[in-house]
Structure formats: structure tokens, C-alpha cells
Design an enzyme around this catalytic site. Structure first.
Site, PDB file in Angstrom:
ATOM      1  N   HIS B  78       7.863  -1.163  -8.754  1.00 30.13           N
ATOM      2  CA  HIS B  78       6.703  -2.270  -8.637  1.00 30.13           C
ATOM      3  C   HIS B  78       5.562  -1.676  -7.966  1.00 30.13           C
ATOM      4  O   HIS B  78       4.337  -1.596  -8.442  1.00 30.13           O
ATOM      5  CB  HIS B  78       7.280  -3.674  -7.929  1.00 30.13           C
ATOM      6  CG  HIS B  78       6.016  -4.373  -7.200  1.00 30.13           C
ATOM      7  ND1 HIS B  78       5.456  -5.040  -8.068  1.00 30.13           N
ATOM      8  CD2 HIS B  78       5.567  -4.351  -6.041  1.00 30.13           C
ATOM      9  CE1 HIS B  78       4.232  -5.707  -7.040  1.00 30.13           C
ATOM     10  NE2 HIS B  78       4.457  -5.427  -5.874  1.00 30.13           N
ATOM     11  N   ASP B 107     -23.435   7.553 -22.859  1.00 30.96           N
ATOM     12  CA  ASP B 107     -22.251   7.778 -22.706  1.00 30.96           C
ATOM     13  C   ASP B 107     -21.830   8.453 -21.641  1.00 30.96           C
ATOM     14  O   ASP B 107     -22.415   8.710 -20.630  1.00 30.96           O
ATOM     15  CB  ASP B 107     -21.470   8.454 -24.102  1.00 30.96           C
ATOM     16  CG  ASP B 107     -20.049   7.684 -24.451  1.00 30.96           C
ATOM     17  OD1 ASP B 107     -19.243   7.802 -23.204  1.00 30.96           O
ATOM     18  OD2 ASP B 107     -19.808   7.315 -25.678  1.00 30.96           O
ATOM     19  N   TRP B 143       8.070   3.444  -3.218  1.00 31.30           N
ATOM     20  CA  TRP B 143       6.883   4.291  -3.857  1.00 31.30           C
ATOM     21  C   TRP B 143       6.305   5.389  -2.855  1.00 31.30           C
ATOM     22  O   TRP B 143       5.709   6.196  -3.345  1.00 31.30           O
ATOM     23  CB  TRP B 143       5.827   3.240  -4.102  1.00 31.30           C
ATOM     24  CG  TRP B 143       4.836   3.037  -2.839  1.00 31.30           C
ATOM     25  CD1 TRP B 143       4.725   2.314  -1.955  1.00 31.30           C
ATOM     26  CD2 TRP B 143       3.590   3.859  -2.666  1.00 31.30           C
ATOM     27  NE1 TRP B 143       3.795   2.270  -0.920  1.00 31.30           N
ATOM     28  CE2 TRP B 143       2.929   3.220  -1.678  1.00 31.30           C
ATOM     29  CE3 TRP B 143       2.874   4.754  -3.480  1.00 31.30           C
ATOM     30  CZ2 TRP B 143       1.840   3.621  -1.265  1.00 31.30           C
ATOM     31  CZ3 TRP B 143       1.723   5.283  -2.880  1.00 31.30           C
ATOM     32  CH2 TRP B 143       0.964   4.665  -1.870  1.00 31.30           C
ATOM     33  N   SER B 171      -4.642  12.923 -15.408  1.00 27.68           N
ATOM     34  CA  SER B 171      -5.593  11.608 -15.835  1.00 27.68           C
ATOM     35  C   SER B 171      -6.588  11.366 -14.974  1.00 27.68           C
ATOM     36  O   SER B 171      -7.870  11.223 -15.237  1.00 27.68           O
ATOM     37  CB  SER B 171      -4.650  10.664 -16.337  1.00 27.68           C
ATOM     38  OG  SER B 171      -5.521   9.307 -16.605  1.00 27.68           O
ATOM     39  N   SER B 172      -6.226  11.140 -13.666  1.00 29.27           N
ATOM     40  CA  SER B 172      -7.100  10.788 -12.775  1.00 29.27           C
ATOM     41  C   SER B 172      -8.127  11.607 -12.237  1.00 29.27           C
ATOM     42  O   SER B 172      -9.496  11.226 -12.086  1.00 29.27           O
ATOM     43  CB  SER B 172      -6.466  10.366 -11.375  1.00 29.27           C
ATOM     44  OG  SER B 172      -5.404   9.290 -11.612  1.00 29.27           O
ATOM     45  N   HIS B 255      -3.340   8.308   2.345  1.00 26.16           N
ATOM     46  CA  HIS B 255      -4.303   7.183   3.191  1.00 26.16           C
ATOM     47  C   HIS B 255      -5.618   7.207   2.291  1.00 26.16           C
ATOM     48  O   HIS B 255      -6.143   6.324   1.935  1.00 26.16           O
ATOM     49  CB  HIS B 255      -4.738   7.724   4.462  1.00 26.16           C
ATOM     50  CG  HIS B 255      -5.265   6.586   5.043  1.00 26.16           C
ATOM     51  ND1 HIS B 255      -4.577   5.103   5.546  1.00 26.16           N
ATOM     52  CD2 HIS B 255      -6.568   5.899   5.276  1.00 26.16           C
ATOM     53  CE1 HIS B 255      -5.290   4.198   5.745  1.00 26.16           C
ATOM     54  NE2 HIS B 255      -6.677   4.736   5.845  1.00 26.16           N
ATOM     55  N   GLU B 257      -5.770   7.635  -0.743  1.00 26.80           N
ATOM     56  CA  GLU B 257      -5.519   6.784  -1.904  1.00 26.80           C
ATOM     57  C   GLU B 257      -5.894   5.270  -1.766  1.00 26.80           C
ATOM     58  O   GLU B 257      -6.227   4.821  -2.548  1.00 26.80           O
ATOM     59  CB  GLU B 257      -4.069   7.076  -2.249  1.00 26.80           C
ATOM     60  CG  GLU B 257      -3.564   6.200  -3.363  1.00 26.80           C
ATOM     61  CD  GLU B 257      -3.974   6.281  -4.710  1.00 26.80           C
ATOM     62  OE1 GLU B 257      -4.572   7.516  -5.029  1.00 26.80           O
ATOM     63  OE2 GLU B 257      -3.633   5.410  -5.505  1.00 26.80           O
ATOM     64  N   TYR B 259      -8.060   4.064   0.025  1.00 24.64           N
ATOM     65  CA  TYR B 259      -9.546   3.801  -0.241  1.00 24.64           C
ATOM     66  C   TYR B 259      -9.794   4.013  -1.551  1.00 24.64           C
ATOM     67  O   TYR B 259     -10.936   3.248  -1.867  1.00 24.64           O
ATOM     68  CB  TYR B 259     -10.211   4.743   0.775  1.00 24.64           C
ATOM     69  CG  TYR B 259     -10.040   4.168   2.163  1.00 24.64           C
ATOM     70  CD1 TYR B 259      -9.881   2.783   2.625  1.00 24.64           C
ATOM     71  CD2 TYR B 259      -9.756   5.399   3.391  1.00 24.64           C
ATOM     72  CE1 TYR B 259      -9.546   2.565   3.825  1.00 24.64           C
ATOM     73  CE2 TYR B 259      -9.327   4.736   4.832  1.00 24.64           C
ATOM     74  CZ  TYR B 259      -9.447   3.274   4.893  1.00 24.64           C
ATOM     75  OH  TYR B 259      -9.058   2.881   6.181  1.00 24.64           O
ATOM     76  N   SER B 270     -20.201  -5.987  -4.108  1.00 26.75           N
ATOM     77  CA  SER B 270     -21.671  -5.772  -3.744  1.00 26.75           C
ATOM     78  C   SER B 270     -22.544  -5.961  -5.020  1.00 26.75           C
ATOM     79  O   SER B 270     -23.763  -6.350  -4.673  1.00 26.75           O
ATOM     80  CB  SER B 270     -21.908  -4.376  -3.153  1.00 26.75           C
ATOM     81  OG  SER B 270     -21.078  -4.376  -2.135  1.00 26.75           O
ATOM     82  N   HIS B 304      -1.239   7.688  11.117  1.00 24.06           N
ATOM     83  CA  HIS B 304      -1.321   6.492  11.503  1.00 24.06           C
ATOM     84  C   HIS B 304      -0.023   5.637  10.594  1.00 24.06           C
ATOM     85  O   HIS B 304       0.456   4.539  11.232  1.00 24.06           O
ATOM     86  CB  HIS B 304      -2.228   5.365  11.740  1.00 24.06           C
ATOM     87  CG  HIS B 304      -2.978   5.063  10.464  1.00 24.06           C
ATOM     88  ND1 HIS B 304      -4.300   5.035  10.120  1.00 24.06           N
ATOM     89  CD2 HIS B 304      -2.247   4.858   9.149  1.00 24.06           C
ATOM     90  CE1 HIS B 304      -4.563   4.689   9.039  1.00 24.06           C
ATOM     91  NE2 HIS B 304      -3.370   4.519   8.300  1.00 24.06           N
ATOM     92  N   HIS B 305       0.428   6.143   9.678  1.00 26.40           N
ATOM     93  CA  HIS B 305       1.645   5.699   8.883  1.00 26.40           C
ATOM     94  C   HIS B 305       3.030   6.165   9.491  1.00 26.40           C
ATOM     95  O   HIS B 305       3.954   5.842   8.824  1.00 26.40           O
ATOM     96  CB  HIS B 305       1.528   6.164   7.316  1.00 26.40           C
ATOM     97  CG  HIS B 305       0.242   5.700   6.622  1.00 26.40           C
ATOM     98  ND1 HIS B 305       0.317   4.526   6.152  1.00 26.40           N
ATOM     99  CD2 HIS B 305      -0.910   6.096   6.554  1.00 26.40           C
ATOM    100  CE1 HIS B 305      -0.893   4.214   5.492  1.00 26.40           C
ATOM    101  NE2 HIS B 305      -1.852   5.084   5.910  1.00 26.40           N
ATOM    102  N   THR B 330     -16.248  -0.764   7.947  1.00 24.47           N
ATOM    103  CA  THR B 330     -16.141  -1.869   7.261  1.00 24.47           C
ATOM    104  C   THR B 330     -16.601  -3.031   7.648  1.00 24.47           C
ATOM    105  O   THR B 330     -16.759  -3.908   6.796  1.00 24.47           O
ATOM    106  CB  THR B 330     -14.311  -1.896   7.395  1.00 24.47           C
ATOM    107  OG1 THR B 330     -13.969  -0.806   7.258  1.00 24.47           O
ATOM    108  CG2 THR B 330     -13.681  -2.750   6.339  1.00 24.47           C
ATOM    109  N   LYS B 333     -19.873  -3.506   6.637  1.00 19.61           N
ATOM    110  CA  LYS B 333     -20.012  -3.969   4.837  1.00 19.61           C
ATOM    111  C   LYS B 333     -19.906  -5.598   4.969  1.00 19.61           C
ATOM    112  O   LYS B 333     -20.484  -6.101   4.276  1.00 19.61           O
ATOM    113  CB  LYS B 333     -18.848  -3.242   4.033  1.00 19.61           C
ATOM    114  CG  LYS B 333     -19.158  -1.956   3.924  1.00 19.61           C
ATOM    115  CD  LYS B 333     -18.105  -1.161   2.885  1.00 19.61           C
ATOM    116  CE  LYS B 333     -18.573  -0.259   2.080  1.00 19.61           C
ATOM    117  NZ  LYS B 333     -19.796  -0.819   1.181  1.00 19.61           N
ATOM    118  N   ARG B 452      11.541  -4.245   5.806  1.00 14.64           N
ATOM    119  CA  ARG B 452      11.056  -4.251   4.225  1.00 14.64           C
ATOM    120  C   ARG B 452      12.117  -3.679   3.513  1.00 14.64           C
ATOM    121  O   ARG B 452      13.014  -2.992   4.267  1.00 14.64           O
ATOM    122  CB  ARG B 452       9.544  -3.753   4.297  1.00 14.64           C
ATOM    123  CG  ARG B 452       9.513  -2.275   4.586  1.00 14.64           C
ATOM    124  CD  ARG B 452       8.182  -1.855   4.594  1.00 14.64           C
ATOM    125  NE  ARG B 452       7.720  -1.333   3.037  1.00 14.64           N
ATOM    126  CZ  ARG B 452       6.993  -0.531   2.985  1.00 14.64           C
ATOM    127  NH1 ARG B 452       6.365   0.236   3.878  1.00 14.64           N
ATOM    128  NH2 ARG B 452       6.347  -0.391   1.720  1.00 14.64           N
TER     129      ARG B 452
END
Lengths: 193, 537
Positions: B78, B107, B143, B171-172, B255, B257, B259, B270, B304-305, B330, B333, B452
Site C-alpha cells: 500500500h 511540447d 515501505w 523513470s522519475s 525526507h 521525497e 517534499y 497556488s 528526525h525520522h 510553510t 505559504k 503501527r
């Protein structure tokens, strides 16, 4: 080539170079991490291995307790423990201890012990002159052996530390040390199911 | 690279090819954008079914439906599918559709590579999903695939997982290179960087993040591959490696990722809020700088993870304060969005509703993130449902809602038809209620100590879990309304005008709806919006 194509080409060359560079940087993090831990002594790895310069001044004013721990990593079947769980030492004094290892299985096995020191600040001040963890340890089936450890705590150990824990985790590395191996001899062989 | 002019001129006369080859061989940014979006929608439903499997099992304590082994495979798949298969491709699809039209380019800069970067994805995800049918089952280590759980103790299918990650990484990266080349080299004459729409800006920054961290992800899975098959010990303590190193390298990727998954969402919102508030975006320049500072900060907060792995006090403090620092840009924004709406003449069409929900609910997710940033408190929150609540609040009503908003906002432009507004609003309200009913109780569960990634739990957690499962099914099934609405919008519906929305602004709205297969083959003339005109260009 049109100007647009030229600009695209040079930009893309730089971006691909950046990608390759970052792939390399990912691998560079591995030695960087080791260097970082060595400089800061953060992860409790023992850094001072091998002979130390002859230390004459033993500080009899102060005593440090060194606790010894032997732990098996998951499926490791050996019996593994220190001959004494705690030693009291003077800073500067050379001490000898031993860990008793016994292979209860019916086959030859090879083990590797990985040390760790807590608190990590003490790691820089613990000197291991000789240690069974420097080498791989083979034991025949049913064999028992005392594995030696010679160490010293130096006088620069911060004053607030009065107890150091030196812990060894014993890993089974029989598969890695013997290229030809049948599944039955592999103690973890059935742990995947 | 010479292919752009050739493709445009060779297909200019006869439009798209017929049949399946149109989609297989296409180099058209609109076709590829559509493919990405449809692929993402598919993955959203596959990942969603897995989420509902998880929630169904957690409906009551005890084991009712599935075995713990399969439960672990479900949580892992998932997460992987939603992150790499649903959210990221959806934003790449939006980028493909919108960036050339927003900057006035014919294009993407590299159309053939664009085709390739899309068509890798179905293969990558087929391979990843095929692990579910393999002996030993699919990856079951979460994950985040922490070693040695994902190396020494992994099921044999982990190798397929590694190659799938390699492929989606390639790909990315190709997609990101394409986006940067398009934005930097193909803007309409006269359009300066600080004239670009904010969606383009946020994607430019996201693309640089992708180039910086996707190779690190590729590196870390390569190390796993070597540990598993070639006898190295990067993460194996017995051989001198360190499992904690895995977490450092993974989160150095991980991290930025997160963002990558939220910055384009900021861009979408926006675009939408000024349209429906009928005012120019408040603080355009500060928005650009805030986005850039979030991107820079994302590289120095990764640990921090991992507050509980035994970092030294100095490390905990450093990562705690840098993490809290992110709240500043943030906050800029969020306040800019609110200020944009202030004294605007707002209307509440579906895209605006999703954007408003984004602002409110993403902020809730941001606040729980601040709670998690407090290192001493994190020791209690770590690996509990509080973390699950936090990142679902930023990803579902954050990223996913912004994608929904974008889809409704640009759907009339893409298809030439208006979608059904009443159905869109129904979809919004059911999703809004569903999301909150699902994820809000998880805060309480986490604070009460529910861990979890467990298939069974203690009795005191039963009520909130039951509520969350109801919410999940409500949210999941209400997405079918969206699918129905999109399909019927493609097939029929009221003709859309070129501007579609009264307050719309930007080059894409100067094209007819739907835009011709090849748009802006001649560069448009870009005129800077007049300072005093609240509606913008």
C-alpha cells in the site's frame, strides 16, 4: 544544431552528471558515516585496537567498573558468556578477561563477535590490546574454548563515567567463511519459511 | 534531441495516430500526461483496495480476515504503490500536461525520453505487484524497507522489489530532467523565471529534488542487492556494517521525497485559490523563496525520522530545531493563501473546495508534524498510529486532494467539456468527511499507544478503529463518483470556453478547450500582468 538543441544538450549533460554524482554520493555516505562516527565516537564502536604504548602511571585513586556482556545474534546456537560479568579496574591498568564459547551443535561453525561500548563517550578511552573479536572464531562440533580479551581504560576517561559496558554480539558467519555449504548445515536455512 | 521539431512537423498535419500505437509510440506531452494520470488513477485504486483490506482487518480486534504475514505485505505494498505509483506519477502527469502550456512551449524538451519515462512505469509496477503471487509472498518489511529486515530476513521476492525501485527511479529522474529542460530552455520569449506560474516554479524545484535524491535511493537499494546476493556487508553488523547506516541513507532520500510529493501540491493550490478568489496570488515572490527554502531544509532534517535509534543529544537537538525551522516557510505559504482569499470575491466550485480543504487539513498535518519534531515527545509517538495519522493528513488531504483539485480545475481544459458540478461537490463532501473520520481518530489511537503495522490490537483501541474503518470505506467508495464524473466529462457535457473559469489566468487559458494536439507551435507573446489588475494576466 539549432541554438535550442545546443542549450538542451549542455543542460542535459549537466543534469545527467548531477544524477551520476548523487548516485556516487549515496555510496560515499558509507565511508563518510564511518569517518563521522570515528571523529565523534558516536556509535560506540571501539576504536583503539592493538598494542598500546607502555603505560607506567596507573591511577590508583580511581576505580572504573567494566561490565562484560555476551549476546547471541538471533539464531546463533552457541553458548557464549564472559568468565566474570564485572571487573573493577584502575585507569592505566592492563586487565585480562575471557569469554567462554561452546558449540553445542553437531557441526563445525565459525563465529564473529562484534563489540559495542556504552556509554559511547567511553569508546575512545577503552583500548583493546588483544581481543577474540579481531579474528573469526572457529569451533568444532561440541568444542569449548576460552577466548581471551586484554584491555585497558585510559586515564582521560571523563570523570562522570564510573561504569563502562562492553558488549559482544556473536554472529554466525559459517556460510560466509565456507563457500561450499549444504542447506542442512545452515542453521538459518529454515528460518525463511 | 533533434526530435522535437521533427515530431512536431511530421505529425502536425494529421493529428494523433489511430488505435493503440498512438499511446505506445506517442511523444506528445498531452498524450503522455493523460497516460500518467490514468496510470496513477489505476494505482490509486489498487493501493486503495490494499488500504481497505488493512482497515477491514482492523475493524475489530483479533484476526478475522487475513493472516499477519499477508497484513504486512498489504501495509508494505500500500505504501509503495501510493507513494511511487499514485502520487508521484499523478504530479508528473500534471507537469506533462500543464508545464508546456503554461510556459508557452510546443511540447516537452525531450519528447522521446518522455515516452520512455512513462512506459517504464507499467513494467516496474507489474513486476512489483507480481511479487504478491510469488513463493514467500510480497515484500513485508514496510515501505521504508529497513535493513536487515529487508535483507537478511526478507522474502526471496525482495530482489524483484529492488529492480522495480530501480526502474521507477530511472523513470522519475528522466521525467525530472525533462521538466527542468522544458522550463529553463523553452519558455515563451519575454517570460522571465519570476513570471512563471507557481505550479511551474514548484515543479522546477521538485525536479531538482528528484535529481538529487532518487539516485541515493537507487544507491541504497543497490547496496541491499549486494548485501543479499554478493556477500557485501553494508548493513550487516557481523561483517562490519551498520544497520543504522541504512536508516541514515534511506531518510537522506526519504525526507526530500516527502517534499517531492507536496511541493507540486503547493503549486496547484497556488494556481487555484487566486482563480476562485478573483485576486492575484498574495506574495508571489515569498512563495517562490519559501518553496526553495523548504527544498534546501529538506536535506538537513532527515534524522528526525530516527530520534529513537540512539542519536547523541547534540544530534537530537540539531534535527529537532532544523525540523521546526521548516514550519516558517510553510507558514509563509499558508498565510499567503489565506491573504489571497482575504477580501476576494470567492466562489466555491469543486476545485476551490478541494483547495480549501487542502489548506486546512494540510495545516493540521503540519501541526502534528511539529509535535513529532519535538525529540523528547517523539520517543512516545514513534511508530504509533500518531505517525500514521500525521503522514496521512499531509498525503491524503494534502497531496491527493490537490491532485483532485487539479483534475477538476483543468479537466474542462483537457476535455473541452464541463464536469458535473453537483457530482463534483458530492465527491468533495464525501471525501472530506471520509478522510477526517478515517484519520482523525488515529491521532487518539497513537497517543493512547497503539503501534503501527500490527494486524491485531488491544481491546481499548476497538472503538476508534471501528470508526476509522467506516471512514476509510466511505472515502474509498466515494472515489468511484470521481471516476464516473471524469469518464462522463470526457464523453459529453457542456462545452467549456477557453477561459473556463471567470478568474483564470495564465497562458494555458488562451488556448481553446480542448487545446489542439499541437499547441504553441509558434511561441506566444507573453505579456507581464499589469500590476494593478487583480485578476492577473
Amino acid at each position: 544544431m539549432s541554438p535550442l538543441q545546443r542549450r538542451n544538450r549542455s543542460l542535459i549533460t549537466r543534469l545527467v552528471a548531477g544524477t551520476v554524482l548523487m548516485f556516487g554520493f549515496g555510496f560515499l555516505l558509507v565511508p563518510l558515516y564511518d569517518v563521522f562516527c570515528r571523529v565523534t565516537g558516536l556509535n560506540g564502536k571501539v576504536l583503539n585496537n592493538g598494542p598500546v604504548a607502555q603505560v607506567v602511571d596507573i591511577n590508583h585513586e580511581r576505580r572504573v567498573r567494566v561490565q562484560l556482556l555476551g549476546v547471541n545474534n538471533e539464531a546463533m546456537p552457541w553458548r557464549f558468556q564472559p568468565d566474570q560479568s564485572e571487573i573493577s579496574v584502575f585507569p592505566g591498568e592492563m586487565k585480562q578477561a575471557a569469554f567462554i564459547a561452546f558449540n553445542p551443535t553437531r557441526h563445525y561453525m565459525v563465529a564473529q563477535a562484534v563489540p559495542s561500548v556504552a556509554p559511547s563517550e567511553a569508546a575512545a578511552h577503552l583500548h583493546k590490546v588483544n581481543c577474540f573479536c579481531f579474528e573469526q572464531q572457529p569451533l568444532m562440533a561440541g568444542e569449548q574454548r576460552a577466548m581471551p580479551l586484554v584491555f585497558m581504560v585510559d586515564n582521560e576517561l571523563p570523570q562522570h563515567i564510573s561504569t563502562i559496558t562492553l558488549s559482544y554480539t556473536l554472529f554466525d558467519i559459517t556460510p560466509e567463511s565456507r563457500p561450499v555449504l549444504t542447506l542442512q548445515q545452515h542453521p538459518q536455512g529454515d528460518s525463511y519459511e | 534531441m533533434g526530435s522535437l521539431e521533427q515530431t512536431v512537423s511530421s505529425t502536425d498535419h494529421h493529428g494523433p495516430a489511430k488505435g493503440i500505437t498512438r499511446w505506445l509510440y506517442t511523444t506528445n506531452h498531452k498524450d503522455i500526461g493523460t497516460l500518467y494520470l490514468l496510470f496513477s488513477l489505476n494505482m490509486f485504486f489498487i493501493g486503495g483496495c490494499m488500504a481497505l483490506t488493512i482497515r477491514a482487518e482492523l475493524f475489530q480486534p483479533g484476526l478475522q480476515l487475513i493472516m499477519p504475514e499477508f497484513f504486512n505485505q498489504m501495509t508494505t505494498m500500500h505504501g509503495l504503490i501510493m507513494v511511487f505509483g499514485a502520487v508521484m506519477p499523478a504530479f508528473v502527469g500534471l507537469a506533462n500536461w500543464m508545464i508546456p502550456m503554461m510556459v508557452g512551449a510546443p511540447d516537452m524538451a525531450l519528447p522521446r525520453m518522455n515516452n520512455w519515462s512513462f512506459w517504464i512505469l507499467p513494467f516496474a509496477f507489474s513486476m512489483m505487484l507480481s511479487t504478491l503471487l510469488m513463493e514467500g509472498g510480497a515484500p513485508n518489511f514496510g515501505w521504508t524497507f529497513y535493513a536487515p529486515l529487508s535483507t537478511t530476513y526478507a522474502p526471496p521476492s525482495v530482489t524483484f522489489f529492488i529492480f522495480a525501485v530501480h526502474m521507477m527511479g530511472i523513470s522519475s529522474i528522466m521525467g525530472a530532467i525533462n521538466v527542468i529542460a522544458t522550463i529553463l530552455n523553452m519558455r515563451a520569449p519575454g517570460m522571465k523565471l519570476m513570471d512563471m506560474p507557481l505550479f511551474v516554479w514548484t515543479w522546477l524545484i521538485t525536479a531538482f529534488l528528484l535529481i538529487a535524491v532518487m539516485p541515493v535511493l537507487a544507491g541504497v537499494v543497490t547496496m541491499m542487492l549486494m548485501d543479499i546476493h554478493f556477500g557485501t556487508s553494508f548493513f550487516d553488523a557481523a561483517g562490519g556494517g551498520d544497520p543504522v547506516l541504512f536508516q541514515h541513507v534511506f531518510w537522506f532520500f526519504g525526507h526530500p521525497e516527502v517534499y517531492i510529493m507536496i511541493l507540486p501540491a503547493f503549486g496547484v493550490v497556488s494556481e487555484i485559490i487566486p482563480t476562485f478568489a478573483r485576486k492575484r496570488l498574495f506574495g508571489y515572490t515569498s512563495m517562490v523563496y519559501a518553496t526553495a527554502s523548504i527544498a534546501v531544509l529538506s536535506f538537513i532534517v532527515w534524522a528526525h525520522h530516527m530520534f529513537t535509534v540512539g542519536l547523541p543529544l547534540v544530534g537530537e537537538l540539531f534535527f529537532m530545531y532544523t525540523t521546526m525551522l521548516i514550519a516558517v516557510p510553510t507558514g509563509v505559504k499558508v498565510f499567503n493563501w489565506v491573504a489571497t482569499m482575504f477580501r476576494g470575491s470567492m466562489t466555491f466550485e469543486t476545485p476551490m473546495l478541494f483547495s480549501l480543504a487542502f489548506v486546512v487539513l494540510f495545516t493540521i498535518g503540519g501541526f502534528s508534524g511539529l509535535m513529532l519534531a519535538i525529540a523528547p515527545a517523539d520517543f512516545q509517538y514513534h511508530d504509533t498510529y500518531f505517525v500514521v495519522a500525521h503522514f496521512h493528513y499531509v498525503l491524503v488531504p494534502g497531496s491527493v486532494f490537490s491532485i483532485m483539485a487539479a483534475a477538476y480545475y483543468w479537466l474542462p481544459k483537457w476535455t473541452g467539456h464541463m464536469y458535473n458540478e453537483a457530482m463534483g461537490k458530492l465527491h468533495f463532501w464525501l471525501s472530506f468527511i471520509g478522510v477526517n473520520v478515517t484519520f482523525f481518530p488515529m491521532h487518539f489511537l497513537g497517543l493512547a499507544g497503539m503501534p503501527r503495522r500490527i494486524p491485531d490490537y488491544a481491546l481499548q483501541f476497538a472503538d476508534f478503529n471501528m470508526v476509522a474503518t467506516f471512514g476509510a470505506f466511505l472515502f474509498g467508495f466515494s472515489q468511484l463518483i470521481f471516476v464516473y464524473n471524469v469518464i462522463s466529462c470526457i464523453r459529453s457535457g457542456k462545452k467549456a470556453t477557453a477561459r473556463v473559469w471567470e478568474g483564470s489566468h495564465g497562458l494555458e487559458w488562451t488556448l481553446p478547450s480542448p487545446p489542439p494536439y499541437h499547441s504553441f507551435t509558434e511561441s506566444p507573446t507573453f505579456t507581464r500582468p499589469h500590476r494593478n489588475d487583480d485578476r492577473g494576466g
